[in-house]
Design an enzyme around this catalytic site. Structure first.
Site, PDB file in Angstrom:
ATOM      1  N   CYS A 149       0.821  -1.217   0.000  1.00 60.24           N
ATOM      2  CA  CYS A 149       0.000   0.000   0.000  1.00 60.24           C
ATOM      3  C   CYS A 149       0.855   1.268   0.000  1.00 60.24           C
ATOM      4  O   CYS A 149       0.694   2.139  -0.870  1.00 60.24           O
ATOM      5  CB  CYS A 149      -0.969  -0.023   1.176  1.00 60.24           C
ATOM      6  SG  CYS A 149      -0.222  -0.389   2.784  1.00 60.24           S
ATOM      7  N   TYR A 150       1.772   1.380   0.951  1.00 54.52           N
ATOM      8  CA  TYR A 150       2.660   2.545   0.951  1.00 54.52           C
ATOM      9  C   TYR A 150       3.455   2.633  -0.364  1.00 54.52           C
ATOM     10  O   TYR A 150       3.564   3.722  -0.953  1.00 54.52           O
ATOM     11  CB  TYR A 150       3.634   2.479   2.125  1.00 54.52           C
ATOM     12  CG  TYR A 150       3.074   2.852   3.476  1.00 54.52           C
ATOM     13  CD1 TYR A 150       2.442   4.079   3.690  1.00 54.52           C
ATOM     14  CD2 TYR A 150       3.216   1.996   4.565  1.00 54.52           C
ATOM     15  CE1 TYR A 150       1.953   4.428   4.942  1.00 54.52           C
ATOM     16  CE2 TYR A 150       2.734   2.338   5.821  1.00 54.52           C
ATOM     17  CZ  TYR A 150       2.107   3.553   6.012  1.00 54.52           C
ATOM     18  OH  TYR A 150       1.624   3.896   7.254  1.00 54.52           O
TER      19      TYR A 150
END
Length: 343
Positions: A149-150
């Protein structure tokens, strides 16, 4: 119809996959596995799926999964690599939402994840599933490593600047914040709402597992190793990521707005907002969009990119479905035309 299996259907990314795939026009949900909930109807655990998913959880046996065209692994790190070789040998295509195949160097992977990789021979074959970068390779892949996600929010924000050679790639800074669902569906004191609510903190500042993944992608784009300071933070909300990215300009930038608009003009799931905008996480909640803005404060030599995604959709399940669509020659947007939830 594409016969789909999901390993690890009880976690947050697993139920997001179910939510998206249940309404996908070209998908037949064939198997949803969970050792702890085998025999339980999926809708009994997640009542939002009543009337849409009418099968029960089963044990994650290779025999059952081998009947699928594609299998998604929504499991903790280190699980997929134990079963993927058998599935590939059976002709099943695999999309891993964990980190087992994201880092190409097996020793580097082991250093960050604390165990020896069980099938390092597959790391070179695995395609990193960031469609905006590897679209053509994804189409022909047997094994896709779905990005974290990051890393999704950070890479998409930095890539236009790095590819244009406009910023010092040795001094990149990513200041990123995530909702508590990014930690997964587990009982952990630090992510309980009574602990995380009314609070805001950084974590992993000395080194986070997503750091080598981000650096690997940016290094590929730059053609040389990059220097990145990456500090994640926990926000007192359920879902969403906001990445504030800083770079130092090393030559005249020209029209940064035009640069970003051109870079993502044909990307269905990247929205470059008008100049002066500040994207909000709530504008992408529940959807597969990465929404961003770029600014050059006071016309100085610093450029700031603001990048927001839903960590469970574009940062996980939605991007995985996007990859599946590419792998099976479907419209990339199939099953993903979801508008963010407001308020």
């Amino acid at each position: 119809m594409i016969k789909v299996g999901i390993v690890g259907g009880t976690g947050y990314t697993g139920v997001e996959l179910l939510r998206l795939l249940a309404l996908h026009p070209e998908v037949e949900l064939t198997a949803i596995t969970s050792r702890s909930e085998a025999g339980l109807a999926v809708s009994a655990l997640y009542p939002n799926l009543r009337g849409h998913v009418d099968i029960a959880f089963t044990e994650p046996s290779t025999q059952v999964l081998s009947a699928c065209d594609v299998v998604f692994f929504a499991t903790p790190n280190g699980i997929a690599m134990q079963q993927v070789p058998e599935l590939l040998a059976a002709g099943v295509r695999v999309i891993d939402l964990a980190a087992d195949f994201r880092i190409q160097d097996a020793q580097e992977w082991s250093r960050w994840y604390g165990v020896t990789h069980s099938c390092p021979e597959l790391l070179a074959e695995a395609v990193y599933g960031l469609p905006e970068v590897n679209r053509e390779a994804i189409k022909n892949a047997r094994l896709v490593a779905n990005p974290g996600c990051y890393p999704t929010a950070v890479q998409l924000g930095f890539l236009p600047l790095i590819k244009a050679g406009l910023i010092d790639a040795d001094t990149l800074i990513a200041d990123a914040k995530s909702g508590a669902s990014g930690a997964g569906r587990k009982a952990e004191i630090g992510t309980l709402m009574a602990e995380a609510g009314e609070s805001f903190k950084a974590y992993g500042s000395g080194g986070h597992r997503h750091l080598p993944e981000i650096k690997q992608g940016l290094t590929d784009a730059a053609g040389a190793p990059v220097g990145l300071t990456f500090v994640p933070h926990l926000l007192p909300m359920i879902r969403g990521i906001h990445a504030t990215l800083y770079g130092r300009l090393i030559k005249p930038a020209g029209d940064l707005q035009a640069l970003f608009e051109a870079a993502y003009a044909n990307e269905p799931f990247v929205d470059v907002m008008p100049a002066g905008s500040h994207p909000e996480t709530r504008s992408v909640r529940g959807g597969n969009m990465c929404r961003m803005a770029v600014v050059q404060p006071q016309g100085g030599d610093t450029v700031v990119v603001l990048s927001v995604i839903d960590n469970l959709v574009k940062g996980a399940a939605g991007q995985a479905v996007q990859n599946m669509n590419l792998m099976f020659g479907l419209d990339e947007r199939a099953g993903l035309s979801i508008i963010g939830l407001l308020p």
